[in-house]
Design an enzyme around this catalytic site. Structure first.
Site, PDB file in Angstrom:
ATOM      1  N   GLU A 416     141.100 -38.646  61.128  1.00 47.48           N
ATOM      2  CA  GLU A 416     140.984 -37.507  62.046  1.00 47.48           C
ATOM      3  C   GLU A 416     139.693 -36.731  61.813  1.00 47.48           C
ATOM      4  OE1 GLU A 416     143.754 -38.338  60.461  1.00 47.48           O
ATOM      5  OE2 GLU A 416     145.119 -38.823  62.115  1.00 47.48           O
ATOM      6  N   GLN A 438     146.333 -38.217  67.427  1.00 51.38           N
ATOM      7  CA  GLN A 438     147.538 -38.789  68.021  1.00 51.38           C
ATOM      8  C   GLN A 438     148.637 -37.747  68.293  1.00 51.38           C
ATOM      9  OE1 GLN A 438     148.901 -42.370  65.861  1.00 51.38           O
ATOM     10  NE2 GLN A 438     148.209 -43.395  67.705  1.00 51.38           N
ATOM     11  N   PHE A 439     148.785 -36.795  67.399  1.00 48.56           N
ATOM     12  CA  PHE A 439     149.764 -35.717  67.544  1.00 48.56           C
ATOM     13  C   PHE A 439     149.137 -34.447  66.994  1.00 48.56           C
ATOM     14  CE2 PHE A 439     152.201 -39.580  67.148  1.00 48.56           C
ATOM     15  CZ  PHE A 439     153.222 -39.457  68.077  1.00 48.56           C
ATOM     16  N   ALA A 440     149.519 -33.310  67.547  1.00 46.28           N
ATOM     17  CA  ALA A 440     149.013 -32.038  67.026  1.00 46.28           C
ATOM     18  C   ALA A 440     149.311 -31.918  65.533  1.00 46.28           C
ATOM     19  CB  ALA A 440     149.642 -30.873  67.779  1.00 46.28           C
ATOM     20  N   PRO A 445     143.887 -32.965  59.183  1.00 50.41           N
ATOM     21  CA  PRO A 445     142.733 -33.598  58.517  1.00 50.41           C
ATOM     22  C   PRO A 445     141.438 -33.453  59.316  1.00 50.41           C
ATOM     23  CG  PRO A 445     144.611 -35.100  58.615  1.00 50.41           C
ATOM     24  CD  PRO A 445     144.942 -33.937  59.489  1.00 50.41           C
ATOM     25  N   HIS A 485     156.230 -34.586  64.499  1.00 49.85           N
ATOM     26  CA  HIS A 485     155.825 -35.005  65.850  1.00 49.85           C
ATOM     27  C   HIS A 485     156.246 -33.965  66.875  1.00 49.85           C
ATOM     28  CE1 HIS A 485     156.029 -38.728  63.491  1.00 49.85           C
ATOM     29  NE2 HIS A 485     155.032 -39.129  64.241  1.00 49.85           N
TER      30      HIS A 485
END
Ligand SMILES: Cc1ncc(C[n+]2csc(CCOP(=O)(O)OP(=O)(O)O)c2C)c(N)n1
Ligand SMILES: [Mg+2]
Length: 693
Positions: A416, A438-440, A445, A485
């Protein structure tokens, strides 16, 4: 000297002249260090470090860079700056944080450059975070390679290279290895220069590393390493020359591991005599003395050397006196260059063209990006799993790789920090990266790069380097996603100044805002609620809209009126200020009341349409700010404070913030999740209370 020193690059010059130039610059570096020490009452007002001990390798590098190259020097690299042609006067303007400091206008420390002059190598904003420059600079090399591969690089005889300079201790930072990984994997045209003085402030090499950088690089396939004595100017010059040639021609990464002594203090604030026991030993390895001892071999007479030294000492002294007298920044300068001006200031185009069927939100985003990539070769998309096989875990990028090819739409490793920080470099070479995490829940990172590098680049480079990028972030709770998630992170993001943040709640808004984000020269985070992507949750059907036309665009900072109602004499009314999923909780709750609820969808959290918010609050005298986040210390709570500040005299009740419970994570069990998060039923109760107040 001034500029003439670097122009030998364009001429055939003799080795003698080269050595003479190098000696002049090296003596300049030493004179600067001595002067700063002598004048420390003045110079240590602001912290600084100098290159003493590291000058030979730094000059060898700086003197060989071309205007098409990019270099990222770190805080000890004042000799790289001298090598590319920066004058002592210019350096001292930054030392003293003066208005005409060419790098930052007095905003950042000595030897923290940023430069965008036609005839000089380019320098993106340099932060103080050790090793943090590795990712943005590797992003530059990735951008150079991308442009060559898709045929928009232009036709230079000498292809550009990126250079990233690092201290030995900074290489133990995790993010540096993300950069190495990508440079090795993609074979990028970058030179890493590691200056190994075996010190990490007061921590010694044996305390902080299991292997030196030469050994470490053996783990990265395809980054060739040269290990050299960085105090030997001629050896350094030849090695740099060889590496640069290879990188220019073969387009692959290299690393120079230069061993050097640290002769000066760590910084003006952390002084060598406090903790160093190797000073005598180090002094034997002084690159300046070594070069001076060689001058006679190049037929440089001692008298000439003395003339050079005298000239340099005088120049440095006069430059200092002038720099001290130079003008300070003005208070009003503080406000310049927080954001680059955007061309998108009005809503334009057809929002609901006839003859089209409603489209789910996720596809509105996809179609927006497809249109943008068709039109703009500088647009590319990368992130985890966005490539050909999957097109994103939410299929939000499906078909894009097939249509635009794997050079323009590609998977990255799980990095990230790299995904976010590389956009700084990509943008600097004129590209428009659209990236995603990919996800909040996994933005953390990448947050360091977003804060340290992306958000501050424009301000701290005094308006030279805006970072033009879009970061897509699927966010919010959806279908028992559980603690990793489901999270909402907008409060953390809205605390970062220098970025824009959209949080659309319908397909049309997502498409229109994606377009605005693309044409905005600033960094933009697009928060995209997973629960709205397909309108599968009951009550979110209106997230699905007619897909707007290609030219439809919505400026940032303009709220949407979701539901309007009049202020009534017979009954109290209230306004709900919200965004994202809150729009649907509010819309469904409003149905339980008799035309008493107004709903304003913020659409963008930064900038914020304060005027529209205050107008609605003043009209109804009661207000709920509704969020999916835990309430305390949230963006919503701070908005509520602003509303109270501005609308107090109109209010009939305190501003109420409704959100999730203040807990560390969203539990996976659906009953627990329901207990924690807001929903329509809970909101109805809050509305009833507030209407009664
Ligand atoms: C991320 C981060 N952590 C800590 C610091 C504080 N710090 C400044 S310089 C330094 C030591 C860096 O050593 P090295 O990379 O070897 O460079 P040198 O100063 O020896 O040239 C540290 C820990 C920082 N600037 N950034
Ligand atoms: Mg060190």
């Amino acid at each position: 000297m001034e500029m003439t020193e670097r122009h030998f690059l364009n001429k055939e010059i003799s080795q003698t002249d080269l050595i003479k130039s190098a000696y002049r610059l090296m003596f300049t570096a030493k004179s600067l260090t001595d002067l700063y020490e002598k004048e420390k009452k003045i110079t240590s007002k602001y912290v600084h470090a100098t290159s003493r001990g590291h000058e030979a390798i730094q000059l060898a590098l700086g003197m060989q860079l071309l205007p098409q190259d990019f270099v990222s020097p770190y805080y000890r690299d004042d000799s790289i700056l001298l090598g590319i042609g920066i004058t002592p006067y210019e350096l001292m303007l930054q030392l003293l944080a003066k208005r005409d400091d060419p790098f930052s206008g007095g905003r950042t420390y000595y030897a923290h450059p940023s430069l965008k002059r036609d005839d000089f190598p380019k320098i993106i904003h340099q932060s103080s975070g050790t090793g943090m420059q590795a990712i943005p600079t590797t992003g530059i090399a990735m951008g150079m390679k991308y442009k060559e591969e898709i045929g928009i690089a232009g036709n230079l005889n000498d292809k550009p290279i990126a250079v990233c300079s690092l201290g030995d201790a900074s290489c133990t930072e995790g993010e540096v290895s993300e950069a190495f990984q990508m440079a090795a994997l993609k074979q990028l045209p970058i030179l890493y220069l590691v200056q190994d003085n075996e010190w990490d402030i007061s921590a010694s090499a044996d305390e902080i590393r299991a292997q030196d950088i030469t050994k470490y690089m053996q783990g990265f396939n395809g980054i060739e390493t040269r290990t050299i004595d960085g105090t030997d100017f001629i050896k350094s010059y030849e090695t740099v020359k060889e590496c640069i040639k290879i990188i220019r021609e073969e387009r692959r990464p290299m690393l120079i591991h230069a061993k050097v002594p640290l002769l000066n203090h760590h910084t003006s604030g952390v002084r060598k005599e406090w903790y160093r026991d190797d000073l005598e030993e180090c002094a034997k390895n002084d690159p300046l003395i070594k070069l001076r001892n060689k001058l006679s071999k190049f037929n440089i007479e001692d008298s000439e050397v003395q003339t050079i030294e005298k000239e340099v000492a005088e120049l440095v002294r006069t430059d200092f006196e002038n720099a001290v007298l130079a003008e300070d920044p003005k208070p009003e300068d503080t406000y310049k260059h927080d954001f680059a001006p955007t061309p998108i200031t009005e809503e334009k185009g057809e929002r609901s063209p006839s003859g089209k069927i409603p489209t789910v939100m996720v596809d509105c985003a996809l179609f927006a990006i497809r249109e943008l990539m068709t039109k703009h070769p500088e647009a590319l998309l990368y992130g985890q799993d966005v490539g050909l096989r999957l097109g994103g875990v939410f299929r939000e990028a499906i078909t894009l790789a097939a249509q635009f090819g794997e050079k323009r739409v590609f998977n990255t490793p799980i990095q990230e920090a790299f995904i976010v920080g590389s956009t700084v470099g990509m943008s600097a070479v004129g590209l428009k990266p659209i990236v995603e995490v990919q996800f909040a829940d996994y933005i953390w990172p990448g947050l360091n790069q977003l804060f340290t590098e992306v958000s501050r680049s424009y301000y701290l480079s005094n308006g030279k380097w805006p970072v033009s990028m879009i970061l897509r972030v699927p966010i919010g709770a959806y279908g028992s996603g559980g603690p990793y998630h489901s999270s909402s992170v907008e409060s953390v993001l809205t605390n970062i100044k220098g970025i824009k943040i959209a949080y659309p709640s319908t397909g049309a808004d997502l498409k229109g805002l994606m377009k605005a984000a693309f044409y905005d020269p600033n960094p933009v985070v697009m928060l995209e609620h997973k629960g709205l992507y397909w309108s599968k949750i009951e009550g979110t059907e209106n997230a699905k809209t007619i897909e707007p036309d290609e030219d439809y665009i919505i400026p940032f900072g303009k709220a949407r009126e979701v539901l309007l109602c009049e202020n009534r004499q017979d009954k109290p009314t209230l306004t709900i200020i919200t965004y994202g999923m809150g729009v649907y909780w509010a819309s469904n709750a409003a149905k339980e009341f008799d035309n008493q609820i107004e709903i304003i969808d913020l659409r963008t959290l930064a900038p914020l349409d304060e005027n529209r918010v205050f107008e609605s609050v003043n009209k109804h005298n009661r207000c709920i700010v509704l969020t999916e986040e835990p309430v305390n210390n949230s963006f919503a709570q701070s908005l509520a404070a602003r509303i109270s500040d501005n609308c107090f005299r109109h209010m009939d009740a305190p501003v109420k913030v409704v959100g999730a419970k203040d807990l560390p994570a969203i539990p996976i069990n659906s009953e627990l999740e329901k207990e924690m998060l807001p929903n329509t039923e809970k909101l109805i109760k809050e509305i009833e209370q507030l209407l009664k107040y």
